[in-house]
Enzyme design. Structure first.
Site, PDB file in Angstrom:
ATOM      1  N   LYS A   1       0.246  11.623   6.170  1.00 13.64           N
ATOM      2  CA  LYS A   1       0.486  10.466   7.030  1.00 13.64           C
ATOM      3  C   LYS A   1       1.030   9.291   6.239  1.00 13.64           C
ATOM      4  O   LYS A   1       1.992   8.628   6.640  1.00 13.64           O
ATOM      5  CB  LYS A   1      -0.829  10.093   7.730  1.00 13.64           C
ATOM      6  CG  LYS A   1      -0.762   8.884   8.651  1.00 13.64           C
ATOM      7  CD  LYS A   1      -1.254   7.599   8.015  1.00 13.64           C
ATOM      8  CE  LYS A   1      -2.708   7.628   7.608  1.00 13.64           C
ATOM      9  NZ  LYS A   1      -3.182   6.314   7.087  1.00 13.64           N
TER      10      LYS A   1
ATOM     11  N   LYS B   1       0.829  -1.200   0.000  1.00 12.04           N
ATOM     12  CA  LYS B   1       0.000   0.000   0.000  1.00 12.04           C
ATOM     13  C   LYS B   1       0.868   1.257   0.000  1.00 12.04           C
ATOM     14  O   LYS B   1       0.550   2.251  -0.657  1.00 12.04           O
ATOM     15  CB  LYS B   1      -0.933   0.004   1.208  1.00 12.04           C
ATOM     16  CG  LYS B   1      -1.831   1.249   1.308  1.00 12.04           C
ATOM     17  CD  LYS B   1      -2.756   1.423   0.099  1.00 12.04           C
ATOM     18  CE  LYS B   1      -3.560   2.721   0.161  1.00 12.04           C
ATOM     19  NZ  LYS B   1      -4.601   2.713   1.191  1.00 12.04           N
TER      20      LYS B   1
END
Length: 293
Positions: A238, A170
C-alpha cells in the site's frame, strides 16, 4: 487539551497508552471493541461513533490503515466532522496519500476544523517507548499548539510544510527503507551463495559505511529467519503505491522501487503478505532465483 484516539491496532494502541501514561483523560473509538478493552479498563472513555468521540475532545488523533479509512472516520456518516466543535484539531498519524490528505483537510477546514498530517516511523517498539519520529504537514502554528501531545509519542518531531507534506516525507521514508531492505537481502543472499557466513558479513557491514538500521534490524531477521508478527509486507505494498503516485506527480522515476514492488507482489501472491518484509530473502535464495543467473 482533551485527546481522542481512533485506530487501536499494533501502533495505535501503545500510542494511546502513552497519552494515558502522561496523564491525559483519553477518549477512544474502535471499530473492533475488543481492541479498546484494555484502555477502557485503564480509565479511557469509549464512544460508539467517531462523531460522539469528537464531541468530547479538543484534539482527535487517527491511526488507521488507508486513505479511505481516514476519510470514513473523519468525513463519513457519524464521522468526526459531525460531532466536532469548531476549532477542534485533527491529527492524522496514518500513512496515506498526500493528495487525499489535502482533500480531507480542505473538507474539514470548510467545517471550521483544523488538520495536521503527522505520519510516524519507528515501528511498534517506537510506539511503545514513545520514541517515534513524527513528520508533520499543515500549519506550523497548529503544530506548536499540539506539540505537547505529540511529545508524548515521539522524540523527533519535524515540521515538513503545508498540508500533505508530512505524508510526502513518509513516502520518502518508506522508499528508502524498502530499497535498502532489498539491498540487504540481495547482499546477504549473495554472501551465502559465495560460501560466506551471512552473519559475519552483516557484522562487517555494520562497522562500515553500509551500516544502517535496516541492516541491523531486518538483516538479523533475514539471517535468523526470525520473522516476528510485525509490520506486514502487504502494508508496504500500500505504501509503495502511494510513493509511485507521488513520483508520477513529481515526474520522478523510481527504478529500484519497481523491483521491490515486483517482489512484494510475489509475496502477496504466495500468501506471504502477512509476514515481515524480511521474508524478501526467501525469494532471493530460492533455487529458481539462482537458476536464472
Amino acid at each position: 487539551m482533551t485527546p481522542g484516539f481512533i485506530g487501536l491496532g499494533a501502533m495505535g494502541r501503545p500510542m494511546a497508552e502513552r497519552l494515558m501514561a502522561a496523564g491525559h483523560a483519553l477518549h477512544v473509538y474502535a471499530r473492533r471493541p475488543e481492541t479498546a478493552a484494555a484502555l477502557i479498563d485503564a480509565g479511557a472513555t469509549a464512544h460508539p461513533t467517531p462523531s460522539a468521540l469528537a464531541g468530547s475532545c479538543d484534539v482527535v488523533i487517527t491511526m488507521v490503515t488507508g486513505t479511505a479509512d481516514v476519510e470514513e472516520v473523519l468525513l463519513g456518516p457519524q464521522g468526526v466532522v459531525e460531532g466536532a466543535r469548531p476549532g477542534t484539531v485533527v491529527i492524522d498519524m496514518s500513512t496515506v496519500s498526500p493528495i487525499g490528505t489535502s482533500r480531507i483537510a480542505a473538507a474539514l477546514a470548510a467545517r471550521g476544523l483544523q488538520m495536521l498530517d503527522a505520519p510516524v516511523t519507528g515501528g511498534v517498539a517506537g510506539a511503545v517507548g514513545g520514541t517515534l519520529t513524527i513528520m508533520v504537514g499543515g500549519e506550523s502554528a497548529i503544530l506548536e499548539r499540539v506539540r505537547p501531545l505529540l511529545a508524548c509519542l515521539g522524540t523527533n518531531i519535524v515540521y515538513m510544510g503545508g498540508s500533505g507534506a508530512g505524508q510526502t516525507a513518509k513516502g520518502c521514508n518508506q522508499l528508502a527503507l524498502l530499497v535498502t531492505a532489498e539491498g540487504v537481502a540481495e547482499a546477504l543472499a549473495l554472501a551465502r551463495r559465495c560460501g560466506l557466513d551471512p552473519a559475519s558479513v552483516r557484522q562487517a557491514l555494520l562497522g562500515g559505511i553500509a551500516a544502517s538500521r535496516v541492516l541491523d534490524v531486518f538483516g538479523a531477521r533475514m539471517i535468523d529467519r526470525s520473522l516476528p508478527p510485525a509490520f506486514p509486507a502487504r502494508l508496504y505494498h500500500k505504501d509503495l503505491h502511494i510513493v509511485f503516485d507521488i513520483a508520477r506527480g513529481a515526474g520522478q522515476e523510481l527504478p529500484a522501487a519497481a523491483v521491490v514492488m515486483q517482489h512484494i507482489d510475489t509475496l502477496i501472491e504466495r500468501d506471504q503478505g502477512g509476514q515481515d518484509i524480511s521474508v524478501l530473502i526467501d525469494l532471493l535464495e530460492e533455487p529458481s532465483s539462482r537458476d536464472d543467473h
